[in-house]
Design a protein around this motif. Structure first.
Motif, PDB file in Angstrom:
ATOM      1  N   ARG A 162       0.900  -1.146   0.061  1.00 25.83           N
ATOM      2  CA  ARG A 162      -0.160   0.101  -0.186  1.00 25.83           C
ATOM      3  C   ARG A 162       1.041   1.131  -0.101  1.00 25.83           C
ATOM      4  NH1 ARG A 162      -4.906   0.661   0.846  1.00 25.83           N
ATOM      5  NH2 ARG A 162      -6.199   2.251   1.365  1.00 25.83           N
ATOM      6  N   GLY A 163       0.618   1.949  -0.976  1.00 19.35           N
ATOM      7  CA  GLY A 163       1.393   3.285  -1.062  1.00 19.35           C
ATOM      8  C   GLY A 163       2.855   3.299  -0.963  1.00 19.35           C
ATOM      9  N   GLY A 164       3.384   2.351  -1.920  1.00 16.98           N
ATOM     10  CA  GLY A 164       4.984   2.163  -1.809  1.00 16.98           C
ATOM     11  C   GLY A 164       5.418   1.231  -0.680  1.00 16.98           C
ATOM     12  N   GLU A 165       4.929   0.957   0.107  1.00 19.00           N
ATOM     13  CA  GLU A 165       5.267   0.338   1.324  1.00 19.00           C
ATOM     14  C   GLU A 165       4.699  -1.166   1.313  1.00 19.00           C
ATOM     15  OE1 GLU A 165       4.827  -0.144   6.194  1.00 19.00           O
ATOM     16  OE2 GLU A 165       3.642   1.465   4.951  1.00 19.00           O
ATOM     17  N   THR A 166       5.619  -2.066   1.692  1.00 20.79           N
ATOM     18  CA  THR A 166       5.401  -3.293   1.827  1.00 20.79           C
ATOM     19  C   THR A 166       5.546  -4.128   3.191  1.00 20.79           C
ATOM     20  OG1 THR A 166       6.234  -3.695  -0.379  1.00 20.79           O
ATOM     21  CG2 THR A 166       6.151  -5.814   0.779  1.00 20.79           C
ATOM     22  N   ARG A 167       4.637  -4.701   3.463  1.00 15.37           N
ATOM     23  CA  ARG A 167       4.635  -5.278   4.919  1.00 15.37           C
ATOM     24  C   ARG A 167       4.392  -6.754   4.852  1.00 15.37           C
ATOM     25  NH1 ARG A 167       0.034  -3.806   7.361  1.00 15.37           N
ATOM     26  NH2 ARG A 167      -0.789  -2.942   5.368  1.00 15.37           N
ATOM     27  N   TYR A 168       5.006  -7.438   5.713  1.00 15.38           N
ATOM     28  CA  TYR A 168       4.622  -8.846   5.679  1.00 15.38           C
ATOM     29  C   TYR A 168       3.944  -9.385   6.637  1.00 15.38           C
ATOM     30  CZ  TYR A 168       8.221  -8.402   2.041  1.00 15.38           C
ATOM     31  OH  TYR A 168       8.979  -7.746   1.152  1.00 15.38           O
ATOM     32  N   ALA A 169       3.271 -10.740   6.464  1.00  8.81           N
ATOM     33  CA  ALA A 169       2.366 -11.222   7.435  1.00  8.81           C
ATOM     34  C   ALA A 169       2.575 -13.023   7.120  1.00  8.81           C
ATOM     35  CB  ALA A 169       0.857 -11.043   7.296  1.00  8.81           C
ATOM     36  N   ALA A 170       2.148 -13.709   8.200  1.00 11.28           N
ATOM     37  CA  ALA A 170       1.897 -15.142   7.769  1.00 11.28           C
ATOM     38  C   ALA A 170       0.621 -15.585   8.208  1.00 11.28           C
ATOM     39  CB  ALA A 170       2.889 -15.879   8.885  1.00 11.28           C
ATOM     40  N   CYS A 171       0.196 -16.437   7.274  1.00  9.37           N
ATOM     41  CA  CYS A 171      -1.167 -17.017   7.233  1.00  9.37           C
ATOM     42  C   CYS A 171      -0.938 -18.622   7.487  1.00  9.37           C
ATOM     43  CB  CYS A 171      -2.115 -16.777   6.032  1.00  9.37           C
ATOM     44  SG  CYS A 171      -2.087 -15.291   5.445  1.00  9.37           S
ATOM     45  N   MET A 172      -1.946 -18.938   8.803  1.00  2.51           N
ATOM     46  CA  MET A 172      -1.658 -20.429   9.007  1.00  2.51           C
ATOM     47  C   MET A 172      -2.976 -20.833   8.780  1.00  2.51           C
ATOM     48  SD  MET A 172       1.110 -21.232  10.262  1.00  2.51           S
ATOM     49  CE  MET A 172       0.712 -22.900  10.756  1.00  2.51           C
ATOM     50  N   VAL A 173      -3.144 -21.992   7.670  1.00  2.21           N
ATOM     51  CA  VAL A 173      -4.441 -22.693   7.446  1.00  2.21           C
ATOM     52  C   VAL A 173      -4.037 -24.070   7.429  1.00  2.21           C
ATOM     53  CG1 VAL A 173      -5.498 -20.795   6.101  1.00  2.21           C
ATOM     54  CG2 VAL A 173      -3.814 -22.275   5.040  1.00  2.21           C
ATOM     55  N   LEU A 174      -5.074 -25.037   7.677  1.00  5.23           N
ATOM     56  CA  LEU A 174      -5.094 -26.362   7.448  1.00  5.23           C
ATOM     57  C   LEU A 174      -4.720 -26.481   6.024  1.00  5.23           C
ATOM     58  CD1 LEU A 174      -8.178 -27.564   9.798  1.00  5.23           C
ATOM     59  CD2 LEU A 174      -5.584 -27.499  10.257  1.00  5.23           C
ATOM     60  N   ALA A 175      -4.122 -27.841   5.846  1.00  7.37           N
ATOM     61  CA  ALA A 175      -3.588 -28.117   4.354  1.00  7.37           C
ATOM     62  C   ALA A 175      -4.900 -28.348   3.459  1.00  7.37           C
ATOM     63  CB  ALA A 175      -2.787 -29.589   4.573  1.00  7.37           C
ATOM     64  N   THR A 176      -6.207 -28.563   4.139  1.00  2.67           N
ATOM     65  CA  THR A 176      -7.455 -28.795   3.419  1.00  2.67           C
ATOM     66  C   THR A 176      -7.887 -27.299   3.071  1.00  2.67           C
ATOM     67  OG1 THR A 176      -8.646 -28.941   5.532  1.00  2.67           O
ATOM     68  CG2 THR A 176      -7.871 -31.045   4.367  1.00  2.67           C
ATOM     69  N   THR A 177      -7.344 -26.350   3.487  1.00  3.92           N
ATOM     70  CA  THR A 177      -7.999 -24.829   3.266  1.00  3.92           C
ATOM     71  C   THR A 177      -7.015 -24.102   2.566  1.00  3.92           C
ATOM     72  OG1 THR A 177      -9.031 -25.237   5.553  1.00  3.92           O
ATOM     73  CG2 THR A 177      -8.847 -23.000   4.695  1.00  3.92           C
ATOM     74  N   ARG A 178      -7.669 -23.063   1.644  1.00  3.11           N
ATOM     75  CA  ARG A 178      -6.979 -22.126   0.924  1.00  3.11           C
ATOM     76  C   ARG A 178      -7.310 -20.980   1.727  1.00  3.11           C
ATOM     77  NH1 ARG A 178      -6.502 -22.672  -5.284  1.00  3.11           N
ATOM     78  NH2 ARG A 178      -5.799 -20.526  -4.870  1.00  3.11           N
ATOM     79  N   ALA A 179      -6.206 -19.957   1.960  1.00  3.74           N
ATOM     80  CA  ALA A 179      -6.352 -18.505   2.509  1.00  3.74           C
ATOM     81  C   ALA A 179      -6.888 -17.692   1.349  1.00  3.74           C
ATOM     82  CB  ALA A 179      -4.949 -18.281   3.081  1.00  3.74           C
ATOM     83  N   ASP A 180      -7.776 -16.936   1.747  1.00  3.78           N
ATOM     84  CA  ASP A 180      -8.242 -16.034   0.853  1.00  3.78           C
ATOM     85  C   ASP A 180      -7.253 -14.623   0.914  1.00  3.78           C
ATOM     86  OD1 ASP A 180      -9.529 -14.316  -0.636  1.00  3.78           O
ATOM     87  OD2 ASP A 180     -11.318 -14.098   0.373  1.00  3.78           O
ATOM     88  N   VAL A 181      -6.246 -14.752   0.117  1.00  8.85           N
ATOM     89  CA  VAL A 181      -5.104 -13.979   0.351  1.00  8.85           C
ATOM     90  C   VAL A 181      -5.749 -12.525  -0.204  1.00  8.85           C
ATOM     91  CG1 VAL A 181      -2.791 -13.198  -0.559  1.00  8.85           C
ATOM     92  CG2 VAL A 181      -3.215 -15.347   0.284  1.00  8.85           C
ATOM     93  N   ASN A 182      -6.152 -12.586  -1.497  1.00  9.98           N
ATOM     94  CA  ASN A 182      -6.943 -11.338  -2.141  1.00  9.98           C
ATOM     95  C   ASN A 182      -7.990 -10.829  -1.593  1.00  9.98           C
ATOM     96  OD1 ASN A 182      -4.711 -11.081  -4.255  1.00  9.98           O
ATOM     97  ND2 ASN A 182      -5.801 -13.077  -5.238  1.00  9.98           N
ATOM     98  N   GLY A 183      -8.473 -11.419  -0.644  1.00  7.74           N
ATOM     99  CA  GLY A 183     -10.033 -10.723   0.028  1.00  7.74           C
ATOM    100  C   GLY A 183      -9.622 -10.588   1.356  1.00  7.74           C
ATOM    101  N   VAL A 184      -9.876 -11.705   2.206  1.00  4.83           N
ATOM    102  CA  VAL A 184      -9.848 -11.597   3.743  1.00  4.83           C
ATOM    103  C   VAL A 184      -8.522 -11.056   4.217  1.00  4.83           C
ATOM    104  CG1 VAL A 184      -9.855 -12.851   5.897  1.00  4.83           C
ATOM    105  CG2 VAL A 184     -11.571 -13.400   3.947  1.00  4.83           C
ATOM    106  N   VAL A 185      -7.402 -11.725   3.724  1.00  2.00           N
ATOM    107  CA  VAL A 185      -6.265 -11.355   4.195  1.00  2.00           C
ATOM    108  C   VAL A 185      -5.702  -9.645   3.708  1.00  2.00           C
ATOM    109  CG1 VAL A 185      -3.704 -11.910   4.031  1.00  2.00           C
ATOM    110  CG2 VAL A 185      -5.167 -13.560   4.152  1.00  2.00           C
TER     111      VAL A 185
END
Length: 170
Positions: free
Chosen positions: A65-88
């Motif tokens: 956002r605005g030229g700044e990059t921040r990092y995060a980790a998402c933990m999901v079960l192997a049976t689940t896909r993280a909604d990176v483009n929405g929720v995250v």
């Protein structure tokens, strides 16, 4: 499961350095040595008899956002896909969110690709823990290296100091 679990604090040789420094602050973490060629989730679960819904993956996300990059980790079960483009993306208040490039994830975490774990991540990284992971009695996660895995309760993951429990599924 066909793994030989021991307290993680007794086998720091099976942990990446940042994981070894952090693991003592979490109750009940165990480690087991595995074949590093079988570190990827599907191969690991098949070979060692671990159900996919007991294995949790750590995904490193780069949020911009605005030229700044921040990092995060998402933990999901192997049976689940993280909604990176929405929720995250929304949770991180970013214009764009995507999986961090492999080389960048390895450099920033001090861990091996395929073994990245939320245990020992930089303190300023949010750790987004899916509700299903947090509620699980025991999950198998990376250890920072490909030659071992950690076992701990979902509640222990949810108690990490920068953890946020939320539904990450799309």
């Amino acid at each position: 499961m066909t793994l030989d679990w021991v307290p993680a604090t007794e086998r720091s040789d099976l942990l990446a350095d940042p994981v070894a420094r952090a693991v003592g602050e979490i109750d009940g973490v165990r480690v087991a040595e595995i074949d590093p060629e079988l570190a990827d989730t599907a191969a690991f679960c098949e070979r060692y008899g671990v159900p996919l819904d007991a294995s949790a993956n750590c995904v490193v996300v780069a949020a911009k956002r605005g030229g700044e990059t921040r990092y995060a980790a998402c933990m999901v079960l192997a049976t689940t896909r993280a909604d990176v483009n929405g929720v995250v993306r929304r949770h991180l208040d970013a214009r764009k969110a995507s999986f961090a490039p492999m080389a960048q994830a390895v450099e920033l975490t001090g861990m091996e690709y395929g073994g990245i774990t939320p245990v020992g991540l930089p303190d300023d990284w949010p750790i987004l823990v899916d509700t299903a992971v947090a509620e699980h009695p025991e999950v198998i996660i990376g250890s920072g290296v490909r030659r071992s895995k950690l076992a701990l309760s979902g509640a222990a993951l949810a108690s990490l100091k920068s953890a946020y429990v939320m539904s990450l599924a799309n």
